[in-house]
Structures are given as C-alpha cells and as structure tokens.
Design a protein around this motif. Structure first.
Motif, mmCIF file in Angstrom:
data_model
loop_
_atom_site.group_PDB
_atom_site.id
_atom_site.type_symbol
_atom_site.label_atom_id
_atom_site.label_comp_id
_atom_site.label_asym_id
_atom_site.label_seq_id
_atom_site.Cartn_x
_atom_site.Cartn_y
_atom_site.Cartn_z
ATOM 1 N N MET A 1 11.260 -59.851 -14.871
ATOM 2 C CA MET A 1 11.551 -59.503 -13.474
ATOM 3 C C MET A 1 11.436 -60.715 -12.559
ATOM 4 S SD MET A 1 12.458 -57.265 -11.303
ATOM 5 C CE MET A 1 12.243 -55.712 -12.171
ATOM 6 N N ALA A 2 10.415 -61.570 -12.806
ATOM 7 C CA ALA A 2 10.252 -62.756 -11.968
ATOM 8 C C ALA A 2 11.445 -63.678 -12.115
ATOM 9 C CB ALA A 2 8.953 -63.487 -12.337
ATOM 10 N N GLY A 3 11.950 -63.815 -13.380
ATOM 11 C CA GLY A 3 13.117 -64.663 -13.597
ATOM 12 C C GLY A 3 14.354 -64.126 -12.916
ATOM 13 N N THR A 4 14.529 -62.803 -12.950
ATOM 14 C CA THR A 4 15.671 -62.181 -12.285
ATOM 15 C C THR A 4 15.612 -62.386 -10.782
ATOM 16 O OG1 THR A 4 15.790 -60.496 -14.018
ATOM 17 C CG2 THR A 4 16.903 -60.012 -11.931
ATOM 18 N N SER A 5 14.429 -62.211 -10.194
ATOM 19 C CA SER A 5 14.274 -62.396 -8.746
ATOM 20 C C SER A 5 14.565 -63.837 -8.347
ATOM 21 C CB SER A 5 12.851 -62.002 -8.328
ATOM 22 O OG SER A 5 12.587 -60.652 -8.626
ATOM 23 N N LEU A 6 14.059 -64.783 -9.138
ATOM 24 C CA LEU A 6 14.300 -66.186 -8.824
ATOM 25 C C LEU A 6 15.786 -66.506 -8.916
ATOM 26 C CD1 LEU A 6 13.312 -69.034 -8.221
ATOM 27 C CD2 LEU A 6 12.896 -69.351 -10.668
ATOM 28 N N ARG A 7 16.457 -65.987 -9.936
ATOM 29 C CA ARG A 7 17.884 -66.238 -10.096
ATOM 30 C C ARG A 7 18.682 -65.637 -8.944
ATOM 31 N NH1 ARG A 7 18.535 -63.815 -14.608
ATOM 32 N NH2 ARG A 7 19.554 -61.954 -13.737
ATOM 33 N N THR A 8 18.272 -64.458 -8.489
ATOM 34 C CA THR A 8 18.972 -63.810 -7.380
ATOM 35 C C THR A 8 18.790 -64.594 -6.085
ATOM 36 O OG1 THR A 8 18.589 -61.660 -8.433
ATOM 37 C CG2 THR A 8 19.247 -61.643 -6.129
ATOM 38 N N LEU A 9 17.585 -65.100 -5.865
ATOM 39 C CA LEU A 9 17.350 -65.923 -4.676
ATOM 40 C C LEU A 9 18.148 -67.221 -4.745
ATOM 41 C CD1 LEU A 9 13.508 -65.450 -4.152
ATOM 42 C CD2 LEU A 9 15.345 -64.593 -2.693
ATOM 43 N N THR A 10 18.245 -67.792 -5.952
ATOM 44 C CA THR A 10 19.046 -69.007 -6.111
ATOM 45 C C THR A 10 20.510 -68.721 -5.833
ATOM 46 O OG1 THR A 10 17.495 -69.793 -7.807
ATOM 47 C CG2 THR A 10 19.654 -70.869 -7.699
ATOM 48 N N ARG A 38 27.731 -61.114 -11.878
ATOM 49 C CA ARG A 38 28.269 -59.926 -11.194
ATOM 50 C C ARG A 38 27.154 -58.916 -10.919
ATOM 51 N NH1 ARG A 38 32.738 -60.468 -14.977
ATOM 52 N NH2 ARG A 38 34.652 -61.078 -13.862
ATOM 53 N N ARG A 39 26.256 -58.751 -11.863
ATOM 54 C CA ARG A 39 25.146 -57.813 -11.670
ATOM 55 C C ARG A 39 24.232 -58.285 -10.541
ATOM 56 N NH1 ARG A 39 23.867 -57.314 -16.639
ATOM 57 N NH2 ARG A 39 22.216 -58.871 -16.724
ATOM 58 N N ASP A 40 23.971 -59.599 -10.499
ATOM 59 C CA ASP A 40 23.131 -60.133 -9.417
ATOM 60 C C ASP A 40 23.833 -60.004 -8.069
ATOM 61 O OD1 ASP A 40 21.171 -60.761 -11.227
ATOM 62 O OD2 ASP A 40 21.741 -62.874 -11.411
ATOM 63 N N LEU A 41 25.160 -60.155 -8.050
ATOM 64 C CA LEU A 41 25.901 -59.976 -6.799
ATOM 65 C C LEU A 41 25.790 -58.532 -6.317
ATOM 66 C CD1 LEU A 41 29.076 -62.070 -7.671
ATOM 67 C CD2 LEU A 41 27.414 -62.608 -5.884
ATOM 68 N N LEU A 44 22.453 -58.105 -4.643
ATOM 69 C CA LEU A 44 22.442 -58.611 -3.269
ATOM 70 C C LEU A 44 23.113 -57.622 -2.318
ATOM 71 C CD1 LEU A 44 23.293 -62.408 -3.783
ATOM 72 C CD2 LEU A 44 21.085 -61.410 -3.182
ATOM 73 N N ARG A 45 24.196 -57.009 -2.758
ATOM 74 C CA ARG A 45 24.867 -56.022 -1.907
ATOM 75 C C ARG A 45 23.948 -54.835 -1.648
ATOM 76 N NH1 ARG A 45 29.470 -57.233 -5.535
ATOM 77 N NH2 ARG A 45 31.004 -58.482 -4.365
ATOM 78 N N GLU A 46 23.217 -54.393 -2.677
ATOM 79 C CA GLU A 46 22.293 -53.271 -2.502
ATOM 80 C C GLU A 46 21.169 -53.619 -1.536
ATOM 81 O OE1 GLU A 46 20.944 -52.427 -6.393
ATOM 82 O OE2 GLU A 46 22.853 -51.600 -7.111
ATOM 83 N N LEU A 47 20.821 -54.919 -1.455
ATOM 84 C CA LEU A 47 19.783 -55.357 -0.526
ATOM 85 C C LEU A 47 20.318 -55.566 0.892
ATOM 86 C CD1 LEU A 47 17.924 -57.941 -2.808
ATOM 87 C CD2 LEU A 47 17.087 -55.694 -2.083
ATOM 88 N N GLY A 48 21.618 -55.356 1.076
ATOM 89 C CA GLY A 48 22.184 -55.449 2.414
ATOM 90 C C GLY A 48 22.921 -56.728 2.714
ATOM 91 N N TYR A 49 23.084 -57.623 1.717
ATOM 92 C CA TYR A 49 23.806 -58.858 1.951
ATOM 93 C C TYR A 49 25.311 -58.616 1.789
ATOM 94 C CZ TYR A 49 19.309 -61.167 1.709
ATOM 95 O OH TYR A 49 18.017 -61.552 1.950
ATOM 96 N N PRO A 50 26.115 -58.972 2.782
ATOM 97 C CA PRO A 50 27.564 -58.699 2.736
ATOM 98 C C PRO A 50 28.309 -59.704 1.862
ATOM 99 C CG PRO A 50 27.020 -59.792 4.785
ATOM 100 C CD PRO A 50 25.718 -59.576 4.073
ATOM 101 N N VAL A 51 28.234 -59.535 0.545
ATOM 102 C CA VAL A 51 28.933 -60.416 -0.378
ATOM 103 C C VAL A 51 30.377 -59.932 -0.512
ATOM 104 C CG1 VAL A 51 29.018 -61.350 -2.715
ATOM 105 C CG2 VAL A 51 26.800 -60.884 -1.621
ATOM 106 N N THR A 52 31.330 -60.794 -0.217
ATOM 107 C CA THR A 52 32.751 -60.454 -0.220
ATOM 108 C C THR A 52 33.437 -61.043 -1.441
ATOM 109 O OG1 THR A 52 32.763 -60.444 2.199
ATOM 110 C CG2 THR A 52 34.900 -60.600 1.092
ATOM 111 N N THR A 53 34.310 -60.254 -2.062
ATOM 112 C CA THR A 53 35.113 -60.725 -3.189
ATOM 113 C C THR A 53 36.488 -61.150 -2.700
ATOM 114 O OG1 THR A 53 33.978 -59.175 -4.671
ATOM 115 C CG2 THR A 53 36.046 -60.129 -5.453
ATOM 116 N N LEU A 54 36.899 -62.363 -3.062
ATOM 117 C CA LEU A 54 38.208 -62.898 -2.686
ATOM 118 C C LEU A 54 39.068 -62.969 -3.943
ATOM 119 C CD1 LEU A 54 37.061 -65.831 -0.354
ATOM 120 C CD2 LEU A 54 37.688 -63.501 0.296
#
Length: 338
Positions: A1-10, A38-41, A44-54
């Motif tokens: 879990m710590a590795g996943t969180s760090l990767r998501t923040l990165t 894609r899973r990490d993206l 981020l969307r679930e946390l409220g970050y507006p990640v847009t796909t182009l």
C-alpha cells in the motif's frame, strides 16, 4: 500500500509538471506497466483530481484546467528548513539560482497560509565570500523573529549579546531599554547571518550578527530608506564592525595591514575580526589550521603589514618568505639564457 501511494503521488507530481503525458512515457517514468498507470489514474479521479484523457496521435493525459495541488503537509520548522535550503543552495552548487527561486515560489503557492508566511519571513540576500569557513549554528526562532520583522516592516528592540551568548546587561535589566532598530534586510555571508538595520537612537546604519541578538518584536512600523553606499552587498561586506569574533581554530593570530578596514573586511575570511585603526590601516585577527595558513591568508592581501602576533605567526611568516625567496631565485636562474 505504501508503494502504491508513493507511486500515485509521483504520478500526480508528473501530471502537474507538464501539460500532456503519453501513457507509455508515464509508465516508463514510474517504472511500471501501462495497465497499472491507468489504474492509478482512476485512483486520482476517485480522489477528485480532474485527469483528462486526450485522444489522437498527440494524445495522453493531463490535469484539468484550473487545478492546483493540495496544501503540502509541512510544519513550521520544515518550511523554515526549505526556505533556508533553497536560498542558500545556489551558493554551493553552480547554476541553481533560477531553479531554486522557482522551486521556492512553487512550494509557497502550494502551502497553507500560515506556513507560507513563515517561509516568506526569510527572504534573504546571500553574498559570496571566497573563504567559506564554518559558522556556528543559529537558533531558528531568532531567524523567524528577525525575518518576520523585516517582511512586515516592524521595528525591533534588540540587545547585543556577548560572543558566548550571555547578556551584557544584568539578568533583571529591563529589556525594553535595548536598542530600537528598523530591520531592513536579512543577509547571509560567509556562513553567517546578518541583519542590516537602521538605528533609531543615533540615526546610523548597522550590520548586526543575528546569532548575537536578543530581539523583541514591536507593533511600530517604518518606511523604506535609501541604503548606504551603492548596494546591500557592498555595505555588508565592507562593514568591519559586524559583531564578528575569531572562529575557534587551532591557531589564531593578528597583524596590522596597510589597508583601510572596509577593504580588508570585504575579503577577510568569515569568522575573522577587522579593527579600524585609521584611514589607511587596520588590524586583522583570524584563525586557521596552522600558523603558516594564517601567514598565507595575510599575504593574499598584497600590502605591507607588521605587528604580527603571536611570535609563532611571525616565525611562520619568516619561513614562508624564505621558501618563496629560494623558489624565486631558482626560477630566475632557470629562466636566464646560458
């Protein structure tokens, strides 16, 4: 879990640093698969970050417009450390001046107001000295008090402490009777922190060692003043009465130099003391790892000097002079045509 969180923040940091990221490039930067990205993206969307796909040949992912990073979780002391580090790092690593300034500005924008205020209180000027000897550590609270007064343009009541940190006045003396100054600039030079202040009592400019001050903030404000001399750098470096005392070295000696105090003060090592004697002479007291080291520094001023003290320094200077004379004679003999 710590590795996943760090990767998501990165991943969030990468998205904030560039407008568009191709999926494969994000995977390469994170050292993971495109599926994981894609899973990490999605996280981020679930946390409220507006990640847009182009879509399309130039497509990828980006943060939606108007998005800002959340407040960074730095406490007061951490913010102080960052402000000091980013402003002093360019003095030891070439080419970091602009990058460090931009990094500090970015961090300030992402921090809560109370923490950002602490960082802004330490807007300082760092001057270069070619003899960067070590300096004693300084109390962060003292920096905060002085830096805040500089930023808010509030007068300080200061008491100048002895070199060992003790008070010059009796312990029960009224602190309000101290010197009242207008703090204008906070400066780092030769590893030491100085306050450029205007003394209200005698209407004179002062350069004061921050680690030698006991400062009390007031609510009295003050306006800008024209600085003495051409610039703040020249004023600090040429002020011989900065409150400096000789640093703790294995050897400490002095000499009278045939140069004005303000000239010697500009080039003297940090932790040395320059005493004004007259318009043409001063006494320089400094330390080094050996008597020959002190003699070598004195010789770098390229002027007449006398009154070397103690005798060990005079003997070391004589030894260096003799070795240089022999070397000069040998050089002259080898350059003479046969």
């Amino acid at each position: 879990m710590a590795g996943t969180s760090l990767r998501t923040l990165t991943l969030l940091s990468l998205l904030g640093a560039r407008r568009v990221w191709p999926l494969r490039e994000l995977a390469d930067r994170l050292g993971t698969s495109t599926r994981t990205v894609r899973r990490d993206l999605d996280t981020l969307r679930e946390l409220g970050y507006p990640v847009t796909t182009l879509h399309g040949p130039g497509g990828g992912y980006r943060l939606g417009s108007g998005h800002t990073l959340p407040p960074l979780l730095f406490d007061h002391d951490q913010a102080l450390a960052i402000a000091v580090a980013l402003q002093t790092a360019p003095g030891t690593i070439a080419g970091l001046g602009d990058d460090a300034a931009r990094a500090l500005a970015t961090l300030e924008q992402a921090m809560p107001e109370t923490v950002r205020t602490s960082m802004e209180s330490l807007r300082l000027t760092r001057l270069r000295n070619y003899w960067e000897f070590s300096a004693p550590p300084i109390d962060p609270e003292a920096l905060t008090v002085v830096g805040t007064a500089v930023r808010q343009r509030r007068e300080l009541v200061v008491e100048i402490l002895r070199p060992d940190g003790t008070r010059s006045a009796p312990a029960d003396a009224d602190f309000s009777a101290g010197r009242r100054v207008e703090p204008h600039h906070l400066v780092v030079w030769a590893g030491r922190w100085y306050l450029v202040a205007h003394d209200r009592a005698d209407q004179e400019w002062r350069v004061l060692r921050v680690d030698r001050l006991r400062a009390h903030p007031t609510t009295a404000g003050f306006g800008p003043r024209e600085l003495p001399g051409a610039d703040i750098a020249g004023f600090v470096m040429s002020s011989h009465d900065r409150g400096d005392t000789p640093a703790d070295w294995q050897c400490t000696g002095s000499a009278r130099l045939d140069l004005p105090a303000h000239v010697v003060a500009r080039w003297a090592p940090g932790g040395s003391v320059v005493e004004h004697l007259d318009d043409r002479h001063c006494r320089l007291t400094l330390g080094a790892w050996s008597w020959a080291g002190i003699a070598g520094i004195l010789a770098s001023f390229d002027c007449d000097l006398d009154e070397l003290h103690p005798p060990e320094l005079a003997r070391a200077a004589g030894g260096i002079a003799e070795r240089l004379r022999i070397a000069a004679d040998q050089g002259a003999s080898t350059s003479t045509p046969s």
